[in-house]
Design a protein around this motif. Structure first.
Motif, PDB file in Angstrom:
ATOM      1  N   PRO A   1       3.110  20.093   4.545  1.00 16.81           N
ATOM      2  CA  PRO A   1       4.262  19.783   5.510  1.00 16.81           C
ATOM      3  C   PRO A   1       5.071  18.768   4.982  1.00 16.81           C
ATOM      4  N   ASN A   2       4.729  18.118   3.845  1.00 21.04           N
ATOM      5  CA  ASN A   2       5.740  16.753   3.520  1.00 21.04           C
ATOM      6  C   ASN A   2       6.004  17.122   2.053  1.00 21.04           C
ATOM      7  N   GLU A   3       5.859  18.322   1.459  1.00 16.33           N
ATOM      8  CA  GLU A   3       6.280  18.367  -0.078  1.00 16.33           C
ATOM      9  C   GLU A   3       7.610  18.342  -0.408  1.00 16.33           C
TER      10      GLU A   3
ATOM     11  N   ARG B   1       0.724  -1.167   0.022  1.00 18.19           N
ATOM     12  CA  ARG B   1      -0.001   0.121  -0.063  1.00 18.19           C
ATOM     13  C   ARG B   1       0.896   1.068  -0.020  1.00 18.19           C
ATOM     14  N   PHE B   2       2.189   1.004   0.469  1.00 19.75           N
ATOM     15  CA  PHE B   2       3.093   2.272   0.596  1.00 19.75           C
ATOM     16  C   PHE B   2       3.816   2.617  -0.762  1.00 19.75           C
ATOM     17  N   THR B   3       3.006   3.298  -1.581  1.00 18.46           N
ATOM     18  CA  THR B   3       3.319   3.754  -3.035  1.00 18.46           C
ATOM     19  C   THR B   3       3.203   5.268  -3.207  1.00 18.46           C
TER      20      THR B   3
ATOM     21  N   GLY C   1      11.078  13.088  10.989  1.00 15.83           N
ATOM     22  CA  GLY C   1      10.008  13.747  11.508  1.00 15.83           C
ATOM     23  C   GLY C   1       9.321  12.737  12.689  1.00 15.83           C
ATOM     24  N   GLY C   2       8.187  13.181  13.163  1.00 13.91           N
ATOM     25  CA  GLY C   2       7.603  12.403  14.241  1.00 13.91           C
ATOM     26  C   GLY C   2       6.984  11.191  13.617  1.00 13.91           C
ATOM     27  N   VAL C   3       6.395  10.574  14.710  1.00 15.12           N
ATOM     28  CA  VAL C   3       5.768   9.240  14.334  1.00 15.12           C
ATOM     29  C   VAL C   3       4.534   9.443  13.581  1.00 15.12           C
ATOM     30  N   GLY C   4       4.433   8.616  12.577  1.00 13.48           N
ATOM     31  CA  GLY C   4       3.185   8.359  11.652  1.00 13.48           C
ATOM     32  C   GLY C   4       3.061   9.490  10.727  1.00 13.48           C
ATOM     33  N   LEU C   5       3.970  10.016  10.427  1.00 13.64           N
ATOM     34  CA  LEU C   5       4.010  11.125   9.336  1.00 13.64           C
ATOM     35  C   LEU C   5       4.526  10.915   7.994  1.00 13.64           C
ATOM     36  N   GLY C   6       4.684   9.453   7.731  1.00 11.80           N
ATOM     37  CA  GLY C   6       5.047   9.007   6.500  1.00 11.80           C
ATOM     38  C   GLY C   6       6.332   8.751   5.956  1.00 11.80           C
ATOM     39  N   LYS C   7       7.334   8.655   6.938  1.00 15.08           N
ATOM     40  CA  LYS C   7       8.474   8.187   6.593  1.00 15.08           C
ATOM     41  C   LYS C   7       8.865   6.575   5.975  1.00 15.08           C
ATOM     42  N   THR C   8       8.288   5.949   6.559  1.00 16.77           N
ATOM     43  CA  THR C   8       8.337   4.555   6.143  1.00 16.77           C
ATOM     44  C   THR C   8       7.501   4.308   4.714  1.00 16.77           C
ATOM     45  N   HIS C   9       6.387   5.179   4.789  1.00 15.14           N
ATOM     46  CA  HIS C   9       5.587   5.113   3.541  1.00 15.14           C
ATOM     47  C   HIS C   9       6.534   5.521   2.394  1.00 15.14           C
ATOM     48  N   LEU C  10       7.069   6.750   2.533  1.00 12.61           N
ATOM     49  CA  LEU C  10       8.145   7.341   1.644  1.00 12.61           C
ATOM     50  C   LEU C  10       9.096   6.205   1.145  1.00 12.61           C
TER      51      LEU C  10
ATOM     52  N   SER D   1      -0.474   6.570  -3.604  1.00 10.37           N
ATOM     53  CA  SER D   1      -1.300   6.694  -2.208  1.00 10.37           C
ATOM     54  C   SER D   1      -0.979   7.671  -1.397  1.00 10.37           C
ATOM     55  N   PHE D   2       0.511   8.358  -1.584  1.00 12.18           N
ATOM     56  CA  PHE D   2       0.998   9.144  -0.665  1.00 12.18           C
ATOM     57  C   PHE D   2       0.111  10.653  -0.905  1.00 12.18           C
ATOM     58  N   VAL D   3      -0.614  11.453  -0.287  1.00 10.43           N
ATOM     59  CA  VAL D   3      -1.193  12.624  -0.325  1.00 10.43           C
ATOM     60  C   VAL D   3      -0.091  13.598  -0.005  1.00 10.43           C
ATOM     61  N   VAL D   4       0.157  14.847  -0.936  1.00  8.98           N
ATOM     62  CA  VAL D   4       0.879  15.341  -0.627  1.00  8.98           C
ATOM     63  C   VAL D   4       0.509  16.812  -0.277  1.00  8.98           C
TER      64      VAL D   4
ATOM     65  N   VAL E   1      -0.818  10.127  11.301  1.00  9.10           N
ATOM     66  CA  VAL E   1      -1.636  10.095  10.192  1.00  9.10           C
ATOM     67  C   VAL E   1      -1.913   8.436  10.454  1.00  9.10           C
ATOM     68  N   ARG E   2      -1.246   7.672  11.147  1.00  8.72           N
ATOM     69  CA  ARG E   2      -1.789   6.031  11.457  1.00  8.72           C
ATOM     70  C   ARG E   2      -3.032   6.211  12.367  1.00  8.72           C
ATOM     71  N   VAL E   3      -3.001   7.142  13.321  1.00  8.00           N
ATOM     72  CA  VAL E   3      -4.297   7.276  14.109  1.00  8.00           C
ATOM     73  C   VAL E   3      -5.570   7.847  13.352  1.00  8.00           C
TER      74      VAL E   3
HETATM   75  P1  ADP Z   1       6.154   6.987  10.311  1.00  4.59           P
HETATM   76  O1  ADP Z   1       7.300   6.010   9.465  1.00  4.59           O
HETATM   77  O2  ADP Z   1       6.756   8.357   9.816  1.00  4.59           O
HETATM   78  O3  ADP Z   1       6.089   6.707  11.393  1.00  4.59           O
HETATM   79  P2  ADP Z   1       4.446   5.900   8.342  1.00  4.59           P
HETATM   80  O4  ADP Z   1       5.010   5.937   7.032  1.00  4.59           O
HETATM   81  O5  ADP Z   1       4.373   4.485   8.890  1.00  4.59           O
HETATM   82  O6  ADP Z   1       4.756   6.860   9.410  1.00  4.59           O
HETATM   83  O7  ADP Z   1       2.907   6.358   8.344  1.00  4.59           O
HETATM   84  C1  ADP Z   1       1.771   6.039   8.843  1.00  4.59           C
HETATM   85  C2  ADP Z   1       0.517   5.470   8.358  1.00  4.59           C
HETATM   86  O8  ADP Z   1      -0.100   6.839   7.829  1.00  4.59           O
HETATM   87  C3  ADP Z   1       0.926   4.803   7.085  1.00  4.59           C
HETATM   88  O9  ADP Z   1      -0.409   3.740   6.915  1.00  4.59           O
HETATM   89  C4  ADP Z   1       0.974   5.553   6.051  1.00  4.59           C
HETATM   90  O10 ADP Z   1       0.393   4.841   4.668  1.00  4.59           O
HETATM   91  C5  ADP Z   1       0.059   6.902   6.382  1.00  4.59           C
HETATM   92  N1  ADP Z   1       0.662   7.983   5.684  1.00  4.59           N
HETATM   93  C6  ADP Z   1       1.357   8.885   6.285  1.00  4.59           C
HETATM   94  N2  ADP Z   1       1.610   9.994   5.836  1.00  4.59           N
HETATM   95  C7  ADP Z   1       0.687   9.961   4.515  1.00  4.59           C
HETATM   96  C8  ADP Z   1       0.391  10.700   3.374  1.00  4.59           C
HETATM   97  N3  ADP Z   1       0.782  11.800   3.167  1.00  4.59           N
HETATM   98  N4  ADP Z   1      -0.505   9.943   2.642  1.00  4.59           N
HETATM   99  C9  ADP Z   1      -1.337   9.009   2.647  1.00  4.59           C
HETATM  100  N5  ADP Z   1      -1.041   8.154   3.897  1.00  4.59           N
HETATM  101  C10 ADP Z   1      -0.035   8.519   4.617  1.00  4.59           C
END
Ligand code: ADP
Ligand code: MG
Length: 456
Positions: free
Chosen positions: A130-132, A119-121, A156-165, A124-127, A322-324
């Motif tokens: 804050p994350n551009e 799912r992490f492509t 960046g903090g938890v759940g902000l999309g690092k792993t996703h990117l 699916s990443f919304v820009v 974002v996870r929450v």
């Molecule tokens: P981190 O690694 O920074 O803690 P994650 O990459 O695991 O955060 O992101 C947490 C969840 O939020 C994931 O399910 C991810 O897909 C989603 N998410 C975070 N940022 C975005 C974004 N900009 N657009 C869509 N989904 C996002």
């Protein structure tokens, strides 16, 4: 009986291996059979099974033993590939999922790549604002071509999309250059493998393995802070790859300079490349993410109807992480589909009461310190330090004031979090800023701006 036993074993494994490793490696396993001393599991890929078997096989067996079940052998059967991936493979047979491509490393040993989430492509990443930057830098690296900045450091903090990117980068590279050896893993896994190599006196092949990749991605690098020999090895791997012009991508929960317990030479080396910050989400980004996730959920639950204004309300009220946000939406859809009611504001509030409550006080002292430090061009460590120069002391007082007014933390707790200060210091700071605000416009503006940023 089997299910119960497996549930207990999983519980034990969770406390043994920790949340992150558990989520990555144990949670995806299904126990499909348990008899004659053989435990059979469904696993996403055969690589996955191998990895679990090598790394957690002994633990799994011993936890079964404590439940009174003797398991001699673990078997893994590969469950059907995810739809998306299966489709890709049909169209372009050359394209393998990344972790199986990893296995073709010359010496035949498995690279310890972690599985990528399909799912992490980038799609699916919304820009948003804050994350551009982080997104643009990730896109750039994913495009390949000559290495222009090395490493790319995302923080960046938890759940902000690092792993996703990071996963998105890996998928993308794999899509246009299937033969590239892209290795994604968490710093925890890096350490685990290194410790094992030490234990089995096999550091040579460890080194060779890591130095044979084209792209190395290490997630949550703060994990190796304070772990000296792992840091050392990481440093050498890092240098070797940079020398060969191989792209490195690192993530952490804070900037390189702010990671305590990380050696200075590593900090400075990490800053050589491009360091980009994923800022806390703002309302617009949260709403965008909500809308995009609602579309996905809508496909799963076509019968669910969300009243207008609900997504906006949630984007306003639910925290940064974002996870929450995702969890809230998933729950809402599942709930609505069960009870067959339209999701109105009332329904949403009732169904998500706990999440809304937890998000109420969403500003943390850490964020406050970070934001204030940024604003005044200081380092977080300056704010926490004993220095009394006005240029540091005033911002520190502003931060304490914000901590008192924006969080529910007690004065002693705030004192402790500000480098172990006394609560009377906090009281003094709060009074001072209150007073200054009435006649010093600059301070009043600073405080107002910071408050708005923190509450956004
Ligand atoms: P981190 O690694 O920074 O803690 P994650 O990459 O695991 O955060 O992101 C947490 C969840 O939020 C994931 O399910 C991810 O897909 C989603 N998410 C975070 N940022 C975005 C974004 N900009 N657009 C869509 N989904 C996002
Ligand atoms: Mg992460």
């Amino acid at each position: 009986m089997n299910t119960e036993c497996w549930a207990k074993v999983r519980q034990e494994l969770l406390s043994e291996v920790g949340q992150a490793a558990y989520k990555n490696w144990i949670e995806p396993l299904d126990l499909v059979g348990l008899r004659d001393g053989v435990a059979q599991f469904g696993a996403p890929t055969s690589f996955f099974g191998n990895w679990v078997s090598r790394n957690y096989g002994d633990s799994i067996r011993s936890h079964f033993a404590s439940e009174g079940v003797s398991v001699e052998r673990l078997e893994f059967v590969t469950s059907a590939a995810p739809k998306q991936q299966a489709r890709n493979e049909e169209q372009k047979p050359a394209k393998k999922p990344i972790h199986s491509a990893m296995r073709s490393v010359p010496d035949g040993a498995d690279l310890p790549a972690a599985p990528l989430d399909k799912r992490f492509t980038f799609d699916s990443f919304v820009v948003g604002k804050p994350n551009e930057l982080a997104h643009a830098a990730s896109r750039r690296v994913a495009k390949g071509g000559p290495v222009t900045f090395n490493p790319l450091f995302l923080y960046g903090g938890v759940g902000l999309g690092k792993t996703h990117l990071m996963h998105a980068i890996a998928w993308e590279i794999q899509a246009h250059t299937p033969e590239a050896r892209v290795l994604y893993l968490s710093a925890e896994q890096f350490m685990y493998r290194f410790v094992q190599a030490l234990r089995f006196k096999d550091t040579m092949s460890f080194k060779e393995l890591f130095r044979s990749v084209d792209v190395l991605m290490v997630d949550d690098v703060q994990f190796i802070a304070g772990k000296d020999s792992t840091q050392d090895e990481f440093f050498h791997t890092f240098n070797a790859l940079v020398d060969q012009n191989k792209q490195i991508i690192i993530s952490a929960d804070r900037a390189p300079g702010e990671i305590d317990g990380l050696e200075d030479r590593i900090k400075s080396r990490l800053q050589w490349g491009l360091v980009v910050d994923l800022h806390p989400t703002d309302y617009e980004l949260r709403l965008g993410i909500m809308q995009s996730k609602a579309e996905t959920q809508g496909v799963l639950y076509p019968d669910v109807k969300i009243a207008s204004g609900v997504l906006e309300f949630l984007a306003h009220r639910i925290s940064n992480n974002v996870r929450v946000l995702e969890g809230a939406l998933t729950r809402l859809y599942a709930f609505a589909s069960l009870v067959g009611r339209e999701v109105t504001l009332d329904v949403a509030q009732e169904c998500l009461a706990d999440i809304l409550r937890a998000s109420d006080r969403k500003v943390t002292i850490d964020e406050i310190i970070r934001k204030v430090a940024d604003h005044y061009n200081l380092r977080m460590t300056d704010i926490l330090s004993p220095r009394r120069a006005r240029s540091v002391a005033r911002p520190r007082q502003v931060a304490m004031f914000l901590a008192k007014t924006l969080t529910t933390k007690s004065l002693p707790e705030i004192g402790r979090r500000f480098g172990g200060r006394d609560h009377t210091t906090v009281i003094h700071a709060v009074r001072r800023i209150e007073e200054l605000r009435t006649h010093d416009n600059q301070i009043a503006e600073d405080v107002e701006l910071l408050r708005r940023m923190l509450e956004a």
